[in-house]
Design an enzyme around this catalytic site. Structure first.
Site, PDB file in Angstrom:
ATOM      1  N   ASP A  19      27.006   8.170  19.755  1.00 49.71           N
ATOM      2  CA  ASP A  19      26.514   7.599  21.003  1.00 49.71           C
ATOM      3  C   ASP A  19      25.845   8.651  21.876  1.00 49.71           C
ATOM      4  OD1 ASP A  19      26.019   5.622  22.815  1.00 49.71           O
ATOM      5  OD2 ASP A  19      28.055   5.455  23.558  1.00 49.71           O
ATOM      6  N   HIS A 210      35.342   1.984  27.113  1.00 50.63           N
ATOM      7  CA  HIS A 210      34.158   2.816  26.874  1.00 50.63           C
ATOM      8  C   HIS A 210      33.282   2.739  28.125  1.00 50.63           C
ATOM      9  CE1 HIS A 210      30.902   4.240  23.917  1.00 50.63           C
ATOM     10  NE2 HIS A 210      30.262   4.051  25.049  1.00 50.63           N
ATOM     11  N   CYS A 243      22.331   4.144  26.098  1.00 53.10           N
ATOM     12  CA  CYS A 243      21.932   3.129  25.124  1.00 53.10           C
ATOM     13  C   CYS A 243      20.415   3.003  25.073  1.00 53.10           C
ATOM     14  CB  CYS A 243      22.541   1.774  25.483  1.00 53.10           C
ATOM     15  SG  CYS A 243      22.046   0.436  24.388  1.00 53.10           S
TER      16      CYS A 243
END
Length: 302
Positions: A19, A210, A243
């Protein structure tokens, strides 16, 4: 004065290699990724999400997933996981001998389509097969639900949809669920409200949180989660990450900052702070830019 009783131990799920790096424009050399993961393995972390077996054209930064997993030095007691979107990705992950499979879905229809190019219902069908085949091959499976607290395209996300997807993923056979504040909009009250509902259905050891720190509320949200008995948190060393399909989403909660807070609260993590910071400085050097964590900034200035 009466204080909330916090858990005695917390388990940090390090997601930096996946990530953290997936949204970076600079490609980190495969050898450097391997060295970084090996350094992370020596810190006391028990869980590292090392890459993602997605189509390389979707996430070029992780196009070397197979090479990374095959060449890292696996440490005893550490689980090495990878994100898997479909059966093609699962076949690659199994061939690479990954320890755990992570599957992902969004609670927002628009974000799910942009992230996975499928509707939520279509994605559930795909994931059910991935989970089933993973279990058949003796791999544990972890689930992610993204945009749990808000979507960059649709705004607020209904709790009922989060609960429905939670039920769906556990029915498939996942062992743990990570709830993602993908764009960093959550506040502690939202966290408490959602967890109050979820913990009526599932034990706290099945749930991980998260958080992203877009608006500076990640650590406050961790505190709210601790007060609800949550003991598992995803974080990314140095605060790396964001993201690629969520405009405006900044970095993850920083592992080093999270560890600082937990250890100074007397909560056990089994992580060596100096080794963790050394690994952060290694990646900062490879990134050619400062990392966002407060711990790294403090070390750089003192």
């Amino acid at each position: 004065m009466t204080f909330k009783q916090f858990p005695e131990q917390v388990f940090i799920r390090e997601v930096g290699p996946r990530d953290g790096l997936q949204n970076e424009s600079k490609f980190i050399n495969t050898e450097d990724k391997i060295e970084w993961i090996n350094q992370l393995s020596s810190t006391g972390l028990s869980y590292i999400e090392v890459t993602s077996f997605v189509n390389p054209t979707w996430i070029p930064a992780l196009s070397d997933a197979d090479s990374v997993v095959k060449q890292i030095t696996k440490a005893p007691g550490v689980t090495y996981a990878a994100l898997v979107p479909n059966m093609r990705g699962l076949n690659r992950a199994l061939e690479s001998q990954i320890d755990e499979v992570s599957v992902f879905i969004s609670a927002s229809e628009t974000h799910n389509k942009k992230n996975i190019n499928k509707t939520i219902r279509e994605t559930e069908t795909v994931l059910a097969e991935v989970v089933r085949e993973s279990i058949t091959n003796n791999k544990s499976v972890r689930g992610y639900i993204s945009t749990v607290f808000g979507c960059p395209f649709e705004g607020n996300v209904e709790i009922n949809e989060v609960l429905r997807l939670t039920d769906s993923l556990f029915e498939m056979g996942i062992e743990e669920l990570s709830l993602g504040d993908t764009i960093g909009v959550a506040n502690p009250l939202q966290v408490r409200i959602l967890l109050e509902e979820l913990l009526k259905r599932y034990p706290q050891e099945k749930i991980a949180m998260h958080f992203h720190n877009t608006r500076g509320t990640a650590m406050a949200n961790v505190l709210a989660s601790l007060e609800m008995g949550i003991t598992k948190f995803d974080s990314s060393l140095g605060g790396l990450g964001g993201c690629p399909y969520a405009p405006g989403a900044s970095g993850n909660l920083a592992t080093d900052d999270l560890h600082y807070m937990l250890s100074n609260m007397g909560i056990q993590t089994n992580i060596n702070a100096e080794k963790l910071l050394s690994a952060a400085m290694f990646m900062q050097d490879k990134m050619d830019k400062p990392l966002d964590s407060h711990t790294v900034k403090y070390r750089m200035n003192n």
